[in-house]
Motif scaffolding. Structure first.
Motif, PDB file in Angstrom:
ATOM      1  N   UNK A 133       0.831  -1.211   0.000  1.00 27.57           N
ATOM      2  CA  UNK A 133       0.000   0.000   0.000  1.00 27.57           C
ATOM      3  C   UNK A 133       0.862   1.258   0.000  1.00 27.57           C
ATOM      4  N   UNK A 134       1.967   1.230   0.744  1.00 26.81           N
ATOM      5  CA  UNK A 134       2.852   2.391   0.789  1.00 26.81           C
ATOM      6  C   UNK A 134       3.638   2.560  -0.510  1.00 26.81           C
ATOM      7  N   UNK A 135       3.779   1.478  -1.276  1.00 32.79           N
ATOM      8  CA  UNK A 135       4.471   1.532  -2.571  1.00 32.79           C
ATOM      9  C   UNK A 135       3.466   1.350  -3.708  1.00 32.79           C
ATOM     10  N   UNK A 136       2.306   1.929  -3.545  1.00 30.65           N
ATOM     11  CA  UNK A 136       1.228   1.733  -4.511  1.00 30.65           C
ATOM     12  C   UNK A 136       1.648   2.120  -5.931  1.00 30.65           C
ATOM     13  N   UNK A 137       1.415   1.191  -6.861  1.00 32.07           N
ATOM     14  CA  UNK A 137       1.735   1.436  -8.259  1.00 32.07           C
ATOM     15  C   UNK A 137       3.169   1.158  -8.639  1.00 32.07           C
ATOM     16  N   UNK A 138       4.025   0.867  -7.666  1.00 29.72           N
ATOM     17  CA  UNK A 138       5.434   0.606  -7.934  1.00 29.72           C
ATOM     18  C   UNK A 138       5.658  -0.906  -8.140  1.00 29.72           C
ATOM     19  N   UNK A 139       6.838  -1.300  -8.599  1.00 28.82           N
ATOM     20  CA  UNK A 139       7.091  -2.723  -8.865  1.00 28.82           C
ATOM     21  C   UNK A 139       6.830  -3.629  -7.667  1.00 28.82           C
ATOM     22  N   UNK A 140       7.189  -3.166  -6.457  1.00 28.28           N
ATOM     23  CA  UNK A 140       6.980  -3.997  -5.273  1.00 28.28           C
ATOM     24  C   UNK A 140       5.491  -4.255  -5.041  1.00 28.28           C
ATOM     25  N   UNK A 141       4.688  -3.260  -5.287  1.00 20.66           N
ATOM     26  CA  UNK A 141       3.237  -3.411  -5.152  1.00 20.66           C
ATOM     27  C   UNK A 141       2.702  -4.414  -6.162  1.00 20.66           C
ATOM     28  N   UNK A 142       3.179  -4.343  -7.394  1.00 25.62           N
ATOM     29  CA  UNK A 142       2.711  -5.262  -8.434  1.00 25.62           C
ATOM     30  C   UNK A 142       3.147  -6.693  -8.146  1.00 25.62           C
ATOM     31  N   UNK A 143       4.367  -6.846  -7.652  1.00 31.17           N
ATOM     32  CA  UNK A 143       4.845  -8.192  -7.306  1.00 31.17           C
ATOM     33  C   UNK A 143       4.006  -8.792  -6.179  1.00 31.17           C
ATOM     34  N   UNK A 144       3.714  -7.969  -5.160  1.00 27.10           N
ATOM     35  CA  UNK A 144       2.902  -8.454  -4.037  1.00 27.10           C
ATOM     36  C   UNK A 144       1.495  -8.812  -4.499  1.00 27.10           C
ATOM     37  N   UNK A 145       0.922  -8.020  -5.393  1.00 23.01           N
ATOM     38  CA  UNK A 145      -0.434  -8.290  -5.884  1.00 23.01           C
ATOM     39  C   UNK A 145      -0.484  -9.583  -6.694  1.00 23.01           C
ATOM     40  N   UNK A 146       0.500  -9.760  -7.580  1.00 24.55           N
ATOM     41  CA  UNK A 146       0.535 -10.982  -8.391  1.00 24.55           C
ATOM     42  C   UNK A 146       0.796 -12.200  -7.516  1.00 24.55           C
ATOM     43  N   UNK A 147       1.703 -12.079  -6.568  1.00 26.45           N
ATOM     44  CA  UNK A 147       2.014 -13.202  -5.680  1.00 26.45           C
ATOM     45  C   UNK A 147       0.812 -13.602  -4.838  1.00 26.45           C
ATOM     46  N   UNK A 148       0.084 -12.607  -4.326  1.00 21.29           N
ATOM     47  CA  UNK A 148      -1.095 -12.915  -3.518  1.00 21.29           C
ATOM     48  C   UNK A 148      -2.185 -13.558  -4.358  1.00 21.29           C
ATOM     49  N   UNK A 149      -2.311 -13.141  -5.611  1.00 23.24           N
ATOM     50  CA  UNK A 149      -3.305 -13.752  -6.490  1.00 23.24           C
ATOM     51  C   UNK A 149      -2.961 -15.212  -6.761  1.00 23.24           C
ATOM     52  N   UNK A 150      -1.684 -15.490  -7.000  1.00 22.91           N
ATOM     53  CA  UNK A 150      -1.252 -16.874  -7.222  1.00 22.91           C
ATOM     54  C   UNK A 150      -1.438 -17.700  -5.946  1.00 22.91           C
ATOM     55  N   UNK A 151      -1.067 -17.135  -4.805  1.00 24.60           N
ATOM     56  CA  UNK A 151      -1.209 -17.860  -3.544  1.00 24.60           C
ATOM     57  C   UNK A 151      -2.645 -18.180  -3.209  1.00 24.60           C
ATOM     58  N   UNK A 152      -3.565 -17.264  -3.527  1.00 28.78           N
ATOM     59  CA  UNK A 152      -4.977 -17.507  -3.244  1.00 28.78           C
ATOM     60  C   UNK A 152      -5.587 -18.507  -4.209  1.00 28.78           C
ATOM     61  N   UNK A 153      -4.927 -18.754  -5.339  1.00 27.79           N
ATOM     62  CA  UNK A 153      -5.481 -19.643  -6.356  1.00 27.79           C
ATOM     63  C   UNK A 153      -5.069 -21.099  -6.174  1.00 27.79           C
ATOM     64  N   UNK A 154      -3.911 -21.344  -5.562  1.00 23.92           N
ATOM     65  CA  UNK A 154      -3.443 -22.721  -5.409  1.00 23.92           C
ATOM     66  C   UNK A 154      -4.197 -23.408  -4.275  1.00 23.92           C
ATOM     67  N   UNK A 155      -4.162 -24.729  -4.280  1.00 22.70           N
ATOM     68  CA  UNK A 155      -4.832 -25.531  -3.264  1.00 22.70           C
ATOM     69  C   UNK A 155      -3.803 -26.169  -2.330  1.00 22.70           C
ATOM     70  N   UNK A 156      -4.223 -26.384  -1.087  1.00 25.75           N
ATOM     71  CA  UNK A 156      -3.299 -26.911  -0.084  1.00 25.75           C
ATOM     72  C   UNK A 156      -2.805 -28.298  -0.460  1.00 25.75           C
ATOM     73  N   UNK A 157      -3.705 -29.168  -0.950  1.00 27.98           N
ATOM     74  CA  UNK A 157      -3.275 -30.525  -1.261  1.00 27.98           C
ATOM     75  C   UNK A 157      -2.284 -30.549  -2.424  1.00 27.98           C
ATOM     76  N   UNK A 158      -2.340 -29.544  -3.314  1.00 26.02           N
ATOM     77  CA  UNK A 158      -1.404 -29.489  -4.426  1.00 26.02           C
ATOM     78  C   UNK A 158      -0.037 -28.989  -3.969  1.00 26.02           C
ATOM     79  N   UNK A 159      -0.033 -27.835  -3.343  1.00 23.10           N
ATOM     80  CA  UNK A 159       1.241 -27.262  -2.923  1.00 23.10           C
ATOM     81  C   UNK A 159       1.842 -28.058  -1.771  1.00 23.10           C
ATOM     82  N   UNK A 160       0.990 -28.674  -0.944  1.00 26.34           N
ATOM     83  CA  UNK A 160       1.501 -29.502   0.141  1.00 26.34           C
ATOM     84  C   UNK A 160       2.211 -30.742  -0.364  1.00 26.34           C
TER      85      UNK A 160
END
Length: 326
Positions: A133-160
């Motif tokens: 949020x403090x780096x809104x629109x910057x590369x760090x913000x985009x990386x965090x947004x993409x990473x969180x989207x990927x993390x929310x999409x995977x399933x525990x039994x798969x990544x586990x």
């Protein structure tokens, strides 16, 4: 504050009674005969009738529910099985052991799994969300947004499963998941649950990152935050003293729900790593049609969610001064 807690506690008791009633009538209204489930597949008619009498199944359904509910507070005596002291949740159809004792035996593992994972995903999720949020629109913000989207999409039994293969079996980077009591071996306790903590935290960290970022961005645009900045306050003080308070309210709300749900049993996580907690216990109860055990696990999960929701409501008054509980 005290009247509010009293009202919420009474409301929680009523909620749990309603949930227990729905659970009881739902599972005892299924076509399967609980007496036959308790007696076994090969059960002569006379033993079947004896099992039905011992379990009180020859009584009206409402009388059975009242007896089961009363047993939680005063205990109950089952003919042929012996006395069941309070809190009595009945006897398991599978191992003939008191259900409450089995719950207590599995509960420490589930609590350990919940506490460790919650500490990881709450710390990393909130911290990453604030930075984004403090780096809104910057590369760090985009990386965090993409990473969180990927993390929310995977399933525990798969990544586990992948984590078990690469981090345990293939490279021996982490320890094989197992449970050791904290009082006996604190280091072994942490080592055995470290991988489940990390895997479980991946999913939840993504959700908390997204929630924290969106709420923090909204708070930073509020008038009182801009006023604090105009008065010359440092950016750190503005974030921690003003913006963070408004951000914590929705985070604590979902944290209370998540914590209660995990205490009720992290079913997929425990199944993936072979951990014998409440989640594994509920799966076995469904598999073997162990109705008393299944009702108990449902009641424990509901009680955990209700209790943590009360705690969350009380915390609102301490986090946000605009909230007044009476």
């Amino acid at each position: 504050m005290l009247p509010f807690i009293t009202r919420r506690t009474l409301g929680a008791v009523v909620t749990l009674v309603i949930i227990s009633a729905v659970t009881f009538f739902l599972f005892f209204a299924v076509p399967a005969d609980p007496a036959r489930l308790a007696c076994g597949k090969v059960c002569p008619p006379e033993l079947l009738e004896q099992a039905r009498h011992n379990l009180g199944l020859d009584q009206p359904l409402f009388v059975q529910f009242v007896a089961w509910l009363a047993g939680i507070f005063v205990g109950r005596d089952y003919e042929g099985l012996g006395a069941c002291p309070a809190p009595c949740l009945g006897y398991s159809f599978v191992n003939r052991a008191p259900v409450f004792e089995t719950i207590l035996d599995r509960l420490p593992l589930t609590i350990s799994l919940t506490i460790g994972a919650a500490a990881v995903f709450l710390t990393f999720g909130v911290a990453t969300g604030i930075i984004a949020a403090l780096r809104q629109g910057r590369p760090l913000d985009k990386i965090a947004s993409v990473s969180s989207l990927i993390g929310a999409s995977v399933q525990i039994y798969f990544i586990g499963t992948l984590a078990m293969y690469f981090l345990v079996y293939q490279n021996q980077i982490l320890w094989r998941p197992r449970y050791v009591e904290f009082s006996q071996d604190p280091i072994g306790w942490a080592q055995g649950l470290l991988l489940p903590w990390l895997v479980l935290a991946i999913i939840f960290t993504a959700n908390y990152t997204r929630m924290t970022r969106s709420t923090m961005v909204e708070q930073l645009s509020e008038d009182y935050v801009r006023t604090a900045r105009a008065k010359g306050m440092s950016g750190r003080s503005v974030v921690m003293r003003f913006a963070m308070r408004g951000t914590l309210t929705p985070i604590i709300t979902i944290f209370g729900v998540d914590l209660g749900a995990l205490i009720g049993g992290a079913i997929i996580t425990e199944q993936t790593f072979g951990l014998q907690g409440l989640g594994q216990l509920s799966v076995r109860a469904v598999t073997y049609s162990d109705l008393p055990m299944l009702m108990a696990t449902v009641l424990v999960a509901a009680a955990a969610i209700v209790v943590f929701n009360i705690i969350v409501d009380v915390l609102y008054a301490f986090i946000d001064p605009r909230v007044r509980l009476s």
